[in-house]
Scaffold this motif. Structure first.
Motif, PDB file in Angstrom:
ATOM      1  N   GLY A  81      70.348  10.676  43.833  1.00 37.95           N
ATOM      2  CA  GLY A  81      68.797  10.467  43.477  1.00 37.95           C
ATOM      3  C   GLY A  81      68.032  11.674  44.176  1.00 37.95           C
ATOM      4  N   PHE A  82      68.288  11.949  45.485  1.00 40.74           N
ATOM      5  CA  PHE A  82      67.784  13.226  45.911  1.00 40.74           C
ATOM      6  C   PHE A  82      68.224  14.280  45.538  1.00 40.74           C
ATOM      7  CE2 PHE A  82      66.765  10.111  49.753  1.00 40.74           C
ATOM      8  CZ  PHE A  82      65.383  10.396  49.761  1.00 40.74           C
ATOM      9  N   TYR A  83      69.509  14.462  45.018  1.00 38.74           N
ATOM     10  CA  TYR A  83      70.053  15.548  44.518  1.00 38.74           C
ATOM     11  C   TYR A  83      69.191  15.764  43.189  1.00 38.74           C
ATOM     12  CZ  TYR A  83      73.669  19.051  43.339  1.00 38.74           C
ATOM     13  OH  TYR A  83      74.225  20.231  42.630  1.00 38.74           O
ATOM     14  N   LEU A  84      69.263  14.888  42.240  1.00 39.63           N
ATOM     15  CA  LEU A  84      68.521  15.014  40.918  1.00 39.63           C
ATOM     16  C   LEU A  84      67.098  15.509  41.248  1.00 39.63           C
ATOM     17  CD1 LEU A  84      69.994  12.218  38.791  1.00 39.63           C
ATOM     18  CD2 LEU A  84      70.391  14.401  38.670  1.00 39.63           C
ATOM     19  N   LEU A  85      66.340  14.876  42.313  1.00 39.68           N
ATOM     20  CA  LEU A  85      64.988  15.191  42.481  1.00 39.68           C
ATOM     21  C   LEU A  85      65.001  16.679  42.782  1.00 39.68           C
ATOM     22  CD1 LEU A  85      62.095  14.222  43.041  1.00 39.68           C
ATOM     23  CD2 LEU A  85      62.652  13.860  45.373  1.00 39.68           C
ATOM     24  N   THR A  86      65.576  17.166  43.839  1.00 41.15           N
ATOM     25  CA  THR A  86      65.759  18.535  44.196  1.00 41.15           C
ATOM     26  C   THR A  86      66.160  19.397  42.972  1.00 41.15           C
ATOM     27  OG1 THR A  86      68.040  18.367  45.061  1.00 41.15           O
ATOM     28  CG2 THR A  86      66.129  18.131  46.602  1.00 41.15           C
ATOM     29  N   ALA A  87      66.955  18.842  42.228  1.00 32.70           N
ATOM     30  CA  ALA A  87      67.452  19.757  40.992  1.00 32.70           C
ATOM     31  C   ALA A  87      66.233  19.838  40.004  1.00 32.70           C
ATOM     32  CB  ALA A  87      68.613  19.047  40.541  1.00 32.70           C
TER      33      ALA A  87
END
Length: 180
Positions: A171-177
């Motif tokens: 989730g954090f990875y997708l948010l930062t992406a």
């Protein structure tokens, strides 16, 4: 505040026990990640009744959905991090949708045996799966699993912990992406 209802005295730390035992904050995180029932106190919680009781209970948030999503996240997150040099995750998904769908389908397919074993009355679905994976192969895999004591490493608590941590990381990875 989150309140654990599992009655779990100490979380199962698994292979991390050597490194983190005695660290109360880490044990609290493991307790949260391993919990099977917890509730958020409703006092002052915006949309608590609507969100928690309606959306989660009736919106398809089941144990099976959590298991499958967690397994997909456990595979997808390390792959996403490894492929960061080739573009962000969303670009990778749009460039290789078939690969992502096949990998997800394989994980879903591998997650089905417990459902079929539990539902003996649905002979059509169970027999289709059991025909694809012969009993000899299943027995051989389970024998390998127990002989090498993998059942002591890959416990349900370890899978739940790793799955939830991977889903949060994804989730954090997708948010930062999305932001960058």
């Amino acid at each position: 505040a989150l309140r654990m209802q599992d009655g779990l005295q100490k979380p199962e730390l698994g292979l991390a026990k050597v490194f983190v035992e005695g660290n109360e904050q880490v044990e609290d995180i493991f307790s949260f990640l391993q919990s099977t029932t917890y509730r958020k106190e409703r006092e002052g919680f915006l949309l608590g009744e609507i969100f928690a009781d309606r959306v989660i209970r009736e919106g398809g948030f089941t144990e099976f959905a959590e298991t499958v999503n967690g397994r997909i996240a456990q595979v997808a997150f390390p792959l996403a991090v490894l492929e960061t040099g080739n573009g962000d995750l969303l670009t990778q998904l749009s460039d290789h949708p078939i690969k992502a769908l096949l990998l997800s389908a394989l994980i879903v397919y591998a997650s089905l045996p417990p459902l079929f074993d539990a539902a003996e009355n649905d002979r059509r679905g169970a027999s289709l799966f059991k025909m694809a994976v012969p009993p000899e192969a299943r027995r051989g895999l389970m024998n390998f699993y127990t002989v090498f004591e993998l059942d002591k490493i890959f416990t349900p608590a370890a899978e739940r912990t790793n799955s939830r941590a991977a889903m949060i990381a994804m989730g954090f990875y997708l948010l930062t992406a999305t932001i960058f």
